[in-house]
Write a protein that holds these residues in place. Structure first.
Motif, mmCIF file in Angstrom:
data_model
loop_
_atom_site.group_PDB
_atom_site.id
_atom_site.type_symbol
_atom_site.label_atom_id
_atom_site.label_comp_id
_atom_site.label_asym_id
_atom_site.label_seq_id
_atom_site.Cartn_x
_atom_site.Cartn_y
_atom_site.Cartn_z
ATOM 1 N N ALA A 1 -2.540 4.512 -4.823
ATOM 2 C CA ALA A 1 -3.366 4.030 -3.714
ATOM 3 C C ALA A 1 -4.441 5.061 -3.398
ATOM 4 O O ALA A 1 -4.192 6.263 -3.425
ATOM 5 C CB ALA A 1 -2.507 3.780 -2.474
ATOM 6 N N ARG A 2 -5.631 4.590 -3.118
ATOM 7 C CA ARG A 2 -6.698 5.493 -2.707
ATOM 8 C C ARG A 2 -6.433 5.957 -1.273
ATOM 9 O O ARG A 2 -5.917 5.220 -0.443
ATOM 10 C CB ARG A 2 -8.058 4.793 -2.781
ATOM 11 C CG ARG A 2 -8.425 4.349 -4.185
ATOM 12 C CD ARG A 2 -9.894 3.968 -4.277
ATOM 13 N NE ARG A 2 -10.225 3.390 -5.574
ATOM 14 C CZ ARG A 2 -10.416 4.088 -6.686
ATOM 15 N NH1 ARG A 2 -10.282 5.401 -6.652
ATOM 16 N NH2 ARG A 2 -10.720 3.498 -7.821
ATOM 17 N N LEU B 1 0.823 -1.211 0.000
ATOM 18 C CA LEU B 1 0.000 0.000 0.000
ATOM 19 C C LEU B 1 0.857 1.261 0.000
ATOM 20 O O LEU B 1 0.557 2.219 -0.734
ATOM 21 C CB LEU B 1 -0.935 0.001 1.208
ATOM 22 C CG LEU B 1 -2.135 -0.940 1.096
ATOM 23 C CD1 LEU B 1 -2.867 -1.035 2.425
ATOM 24 C CD2 LEU B 1 -3.094 -0.468 0.007
ATOM 25 N N PRO C 1 -7.688 -3.110 3.211
ATOM 26 C CA PRO C 1 -8.379 -2.685 1.996
ATOM 27 C C PRO C 1 -7.394 -2.139 0.961
ATOM 28 O O PRO C 1 -6.533 -1.323 1.281
ATOM 29 C CB PRO C 1 -9.322 -1.581 2.489
ATOM 30 C CG PRO C 1 -9.529 -1.871 3.940
ATOM 31 C CD PRO C 1 -8.241 -2.463 4.426
ATOM 32 N N GLY C 2 -7.523 -2.610 -0.264
ATOM 33 C CA GLY C 2 -6.692 -2.128 -1.367
ATOM 34 C C GLY C 2 -5.421 -2.917 -1.578
ATOM 35 O O GLY C 2 -4.796 -2.818 -2.642
ATOM 36 N N GLU D 1 -5.482 -5.284 -4.547
ATOM 37 C CA GLU D 1 -5.492 -4.545 -5.805
ATOM 38 C C GLU D 1 -4.096 -4.045 -6.171
ATOM 39 O O GLU D 1 -3.656 -4.168 -7.309
ATOM 40 C CB GLU D 1 -6.468 -3.367 -5.729
ATOM 41 C CG GLU D 1 -7.940 -3.760 -5.699
ATOM 42 C CD GLU D 1 -8.465 -3.951 -4.294
ATOM 43 O OE1 GLU D 1 -7.692 -4.392 -3.413
ATOM 44 O OE2 GLU D 1 -9.669 -3.678 -4.079
ATOM 45 N N THR D 2 -3.387 -3.464 -5.205
ATOM 46 C CA THR D 2 -2.064 -2.918 -5.514
ATOM 47 C C THR D 2 -1.061 -4.034 -5.780
ATOM 48 O O THR D 2 -0.202 -3.908 -6.652
ATOM 49 C CB THR D 2 -1.569 -2.008 -4.374
ATOM 50 O OG1 THR D 2 -1.593 -2.726 -3.142
ATOM 51 C CG2 THR D 2 -2.432 -0.769 -4.256
ATOM 52 N N SER E 1 -6.893 3.401 6.326
ATOM 53 C CA SER E 1 -7.085 2.117 7.010
ATOM 54 C C SER E 1 -5.747 1.543 7.459
ATOM 55 O O SER E 1 -5.633 1.009 8.570
ATOM 56 C CB SER E 1 -7.796 1.121 6.089
ATOM 57 O OG SER E 1 -9.094 1.557 5.779
ATOM 58 N N ARG F 1 -8.406 6.400 1.214
ATOM 59 C CA ARG F 1 -9.055 5.638 2.286
ATOM 60 C C ARG F 1 -8.314 4.331 2.574
ATOM 61 O O ARG F 1 -8.376 3.813 3.689
ATOM 62 C CB ARG F 1 -10.523 5.370 1.941
ATOM 63 C CG ARG F 1 -10.775 4.602 0.654
ATOM 64 C CD ARG F 1 -12.284 4.404 0.458
ATOM 65 N NE ARG F 1 -12.588 3.767 -0.806
ATOM 66 C CZ ARG F 1 -12.776 4.412 -1.942
ATOM 67 N NH1 ARG F 1 -12.669 5.740 -1.965
ATOM 68 N NH2 ARG F 1 -13.064 3.765 -3.059
ATOM 69 N N TRP F 2 -7.597 3.784 1.567
ATOM 70 C CA TRP F 2 -6.767 2.616 1.830
ATOM 71 C C TRP F 2 -5.627 2.988 2.776
ATOM 72 O O TRP F 2 -5.310 2.248 3.704
ATOM 73 C CB TRP F 2 -6.189 2.056 0.532
ATOM 74 C CG TRP F 2 -7.193 1.563 -0.453
ATOM 75 C CD1 TRP F 2 -8.524 1.337 -0.231
ATOM 76 C CD2 TRP F 2 -6.960 1.243 -1.830
ATOM 77 N NE1 TRP F 2 -9.123 0.894 -1.386
ATOM 78 C CE2 TRP F 2 -8.196 0.824 -2.375
ATOM 79 C CE3 TRP F 2 -5.828 1.271 -2.653
ATOM 80 C CZ2 TRP F 2 -8.306 0.431 -3.705
ATOM 81 C CZ3 TRP F 2 -5.948 0.882 -3.973
ATOM 82 C CH2 TRP F 2 -7.178 0.464 -4.504
#
Length: 758
Positions: free
Chosen positions: A598-599, A589, A663-664, A667-668, A605, A601-602
């Motif tokens: 990365a978003r 992340l 979270p995320g 994806e990353t 968290s 909100r990720w």
């Protein structure tokens, strides 16, 4: 985090993530000012674009479509992002007071915090109405209302107070979406009733009659009942009462009326109008303080009063950025005059919109498509960020406003001493640390309360000493948050052994710069660290702070332990369950954060997890008889598990699908964005039996992911594991999970001690 080659000379602090400030961040990103640092203070990581909010409510856009990721944008701009809420300004000390962190000093300050409906003007409104602003609060209630529709039977009544453009637009959007949800669930959409209230005799009073006529027709056709010319006098639980004595029972009341600024502004001494809006001059500076600017809804341009509309905040972004730049360089700001007429594109929820400008009006579905194109183009500027080239320019002292500052800036990067000459000056250090209040312990004989060449500690009878050290570079631009994470990470080894933290000695490296900036960085960082140490009952007893290119912090930590109750890596027993107390994924992340992939909100968290202490979890594991425990850090989950299996003489099996993941992170990792330490950790794949079968599993890269301030990996007897997990979750570790089991060692030896399964 970025490490600027230029020493910091001027601090520009932006309070609020409104439309003007996102424009400032983008302009400074494309054309930074050497020696000028931006800091954004905002309660929310994702800031909504007001022009697309009705489309989001109507279901035409996703959450990410209508929100700007401030964390990514700040990283792109090389700005520090402090996720917190401003609650005051100390103008004498030039500091922003924050709710949950130390005050933030500024040289120049800009305020773009929007406004909130004045719910306190009407009895009961503060208790029973949902203000549309701040939008984050409204979004949570809106999502709750959507979920209620799924299970609701019978009529549902929604009242909206405020029939301006915002109220009418939001009412139509909500009705469109909720009726659609009811139809999809086989329910009667006619059981949904909307009522629109306003004290005015007409809707959309600031727009021309042709615009009002279109909305009057739309509201009538859609069965929305308007109550005009009779203001809401009082609200009680589920009841709206007007001045005329009319009452309406409502399941939900939304408030979209006249707004005001927050009450804390009234205590700053900044000139305000009757609505608590900041009075600003043509230069966007406040009326009575040249170092403070205000823009957007919170500002009242005294020479050019305008309606509260997002278009003005957007237009104020470029002149605000230019004037902040000019002021930082010692130049005079330039006046800005907003346009007298502006284009408003107001939607009706059903992909139909009305264009309003002065006395001009036109409407239709093509207008909505035009609005959609404009809105998406605006959002693309802030969410599709180009890669930036590294700037290795020589020191530039343009922002220095005295010869002394210029001299300090040059000496900050030139001919720096090594050895003890690289230490931060004692005056700077004493000033930065003077406000900190480390706890005192009776077993600390000599510490910070009586500084000496070294700390002297007492070891109680029957106790053994646990000693560990950790040190790492900053990975985020907020020194306060970094200090909290660094202290938490350093304490992790002590807790993993089952010990009580006794004392800590800090070692820090601080980027060189002028004294006031260095002092603040040290103070912010050590404030966060001392808070964590104090919460753990650990006394800060000393340390060393030196200069370097990058911010870094570490601690040597002493702990006390009963020698008969040590949790060690070698205590695994066949048949035990493996428990992990926190999700993994921080390595990938933050690698993605550095690449703007990365978003926000990720990252939020991940930081929340990293700032969560392992102390209580370790105590719980001990109560359930755990004798094997470690904290998951740089070697990743697999590396630390292998470290446990070898001295224990056992094998282990991991359930990939049971491993909690931030979270995320999947994806990353799937995008191939991995920590720089990942390749070294992947060498441990030879410890996995049949590892080639698992290389394409989405969780596979994450078992090698290096963690910062990760959770505890422990074994507990199988018949105690479920109860232990339940208690850990109740103690504030909601992601705790049984992730595998301990197996007898393969007779052929510990060549491949780890098995994987779904």
């Amino acid at each position: 985090m970025r490490t600027p080659d230029q020493p910091v000379l001027r601090d520009i602090v932006l309070v609020g993530g409104g439309h003007s400030h996102v424009g400032v961040l983008k302009r400074f990103a494309m054309n930074p000012v050497p020696g000028v640092r931006l800091t954004l203070i905002c309660r929310d990581t994702h800031t909504p674009y007001s022009g697309m909010l009705p489309g989001y409510v109507a279901g035409h856009y996703s959450y990410d479509d209508v929100h700007i990721d401030l964390s990514r944008l700040a990283e792109f701009a090389g700005a520090r992002f402090y996720r917190d809420e401003a609650i005051g300004i100390d103008r004498d000390q030039q500091q922003v007071l924050c709710r949950s962190r130390p005050s933030v000093p500024y040289d120049l300050l800009s305020i773009n915090i929007g406004s909130s409906p004045r719910v306190h003007d009407v009895e009961g409104a503060a208790d029973y109405a949902v203000p549309v602003k701040p939008i984050t609060g409204f979004n949570n209630r809106w999502l709750s209302l959507l979920s209620r529709v799924e299970s609701h039977d019978g009529p549902l009544t929604v009242a909206v107070v405020g029939a301006g453009a915002g109220g009418a637009e939001l009412t139509l959007a909500m009705q469109f979406r909720l009726q659609k949800e009811l139809r999809q669930r086989g329910k009667d959409p006619d059981e949904l009733h909307f009522h629109l209230f306003d004290a005015s005799d007409e809707i959309l009073p600031t727009h021309n009659p042709k615009v009002r006529a279109v909305f009057e027709r739309k509201l009538s056709e859609r069965g929305i009942k308007t109550h005009l010319g009779s203001p809401v006098q009082r609200l009680s639980d589920g009841i709206v009462i007007t001045d005329a004595g009319d009452t309406l029972q409502a399941d939900e009341v939304l408030w979209v009326t006249r707004a005001s600024g927050p009450e804390w502004l009234d205590k700053t001494g900044i000139n305000l109008d009757d609505g608590l809006f900041i009075r600003v001059r043509d230069t966007l500076q406040t009326e009575n303080d040249d170092n403070i600017f205000a823009v957007g809804d919170i500002a009242n341009a005294i020479n050019h009063p305008r309606e509260k509309a997002g278009v003005f905040a957007v237009r104020q972004g470029p002149p605000l950025a230019d004037n902040l730049r000019r002021m930082a360089l010692g130049k005079s700001p330039k006046p800005f005059k907003p346009q007298k007429k502006w284009l408003a594109l107001i939607s009706t929820g059903d992909k139909f919109a009305v264009a309003s400008r002065g006395e001009t009006e036109f409407h239709g579905r093509l207008v909505w498509r035009w609005k959609d194109w404009i809105d998406r183009r605006f959002m693309k500027k802030f969410n599709d960020l180009p890669k930036m080239k590294e700037d290795a320019s020589l020191p530039d002292t343009s922002a220095a406003q005295t010869p002394e500052e210029a001299t300090q800036a040059i000496s900050a990067v030139a001919m720096r001493c090594g050895g003890c000459g690289a230490k931060v000056g004692s005056t700077v250090l004493s000033q930065a640390l003077g406000e900190l209040r480390p706890i005192e312990r009776e077993d600390i004989i000599i510490g910070l309360h009586a500084p000496d060449d070294a700390a002297v500690l007492r070891v109680p009878p029957g106790k053994a000493v646990v000693h560990t050290v950790d040190f790492f570079r900053a990975f985020i631009d907020d020194p306060y948050v970094f200090g909290r994470v660094a202290a938490n990470h350093s304490l992790g080894d002590v807790f993993a052994m089952g010990a009580e933290a006794q004392s800590a000695t800090a070692v820090a490296t601080v980027p060189y710069g002028i004294e006031s900036k260095v002092r603040d960085v040290v103070f912010q960082m050590m404030s966060g660290a001392v808070e964590v140490l104090n919460e753990a009952g650990c006394a800060l007893v000393g340390g060393h702070t030196g200069e370097g290119k990058e911010l870094a912090l570490g601690f040597a930590v002493n702990g006390l332990i009963d020698p008969d109750k040590v949790m060690s890596k070698g205590g695994l027993q066949a048949g035990d369950a493996l428990i992990l107390t926190k999700p993994i994924g921080t390595g990938t992340l933050f690698a993605a954060h550095m690449r703007l992939a990365a978003r926000g909100r990720w990252i939020d968290s991940a930081l929340t997890s990293m700032m969560h202490s392992n102390k209580v979890a370790a105590e719980c594991l001990q109560r359930y008889g755990s004798r094997a425990c470690t904290d998951v850090t740089g070697f990743g989950l697999l590396g630390h598990l292998i470290e446990m299996t070898r001295p224990s003489g056992v094998d282990a099996e991991l359930d990939l699908s049971s491993i909690p993941v931030l979270p995320g992170a999947e994806e990353t990792a799937a995008a191939g964005i991995l920590s720089s330490l990942q390749p070294a950790n992947i060498r441990l794949r030879r410890g996995i039996r049949d590892q080639e079968k698992w290389v394409n599993h989405p969780r596979y890269p994450l078992v090698f992911d290096p963690q910062t301030a990760g959770g505890l990996l422990a074994s507990v007897a199988a018949d105690q594991a479920e109860a232990c997990v339940r208690e850990l979750r109740s103690l504030g570790y909601p992601h705790t999970a049984i992730i595998g089991r301990v197996l007898p060692q393969d007779p052929e030896g510990p060549i491949e001690p780890i098995r994987l399964r779904e």
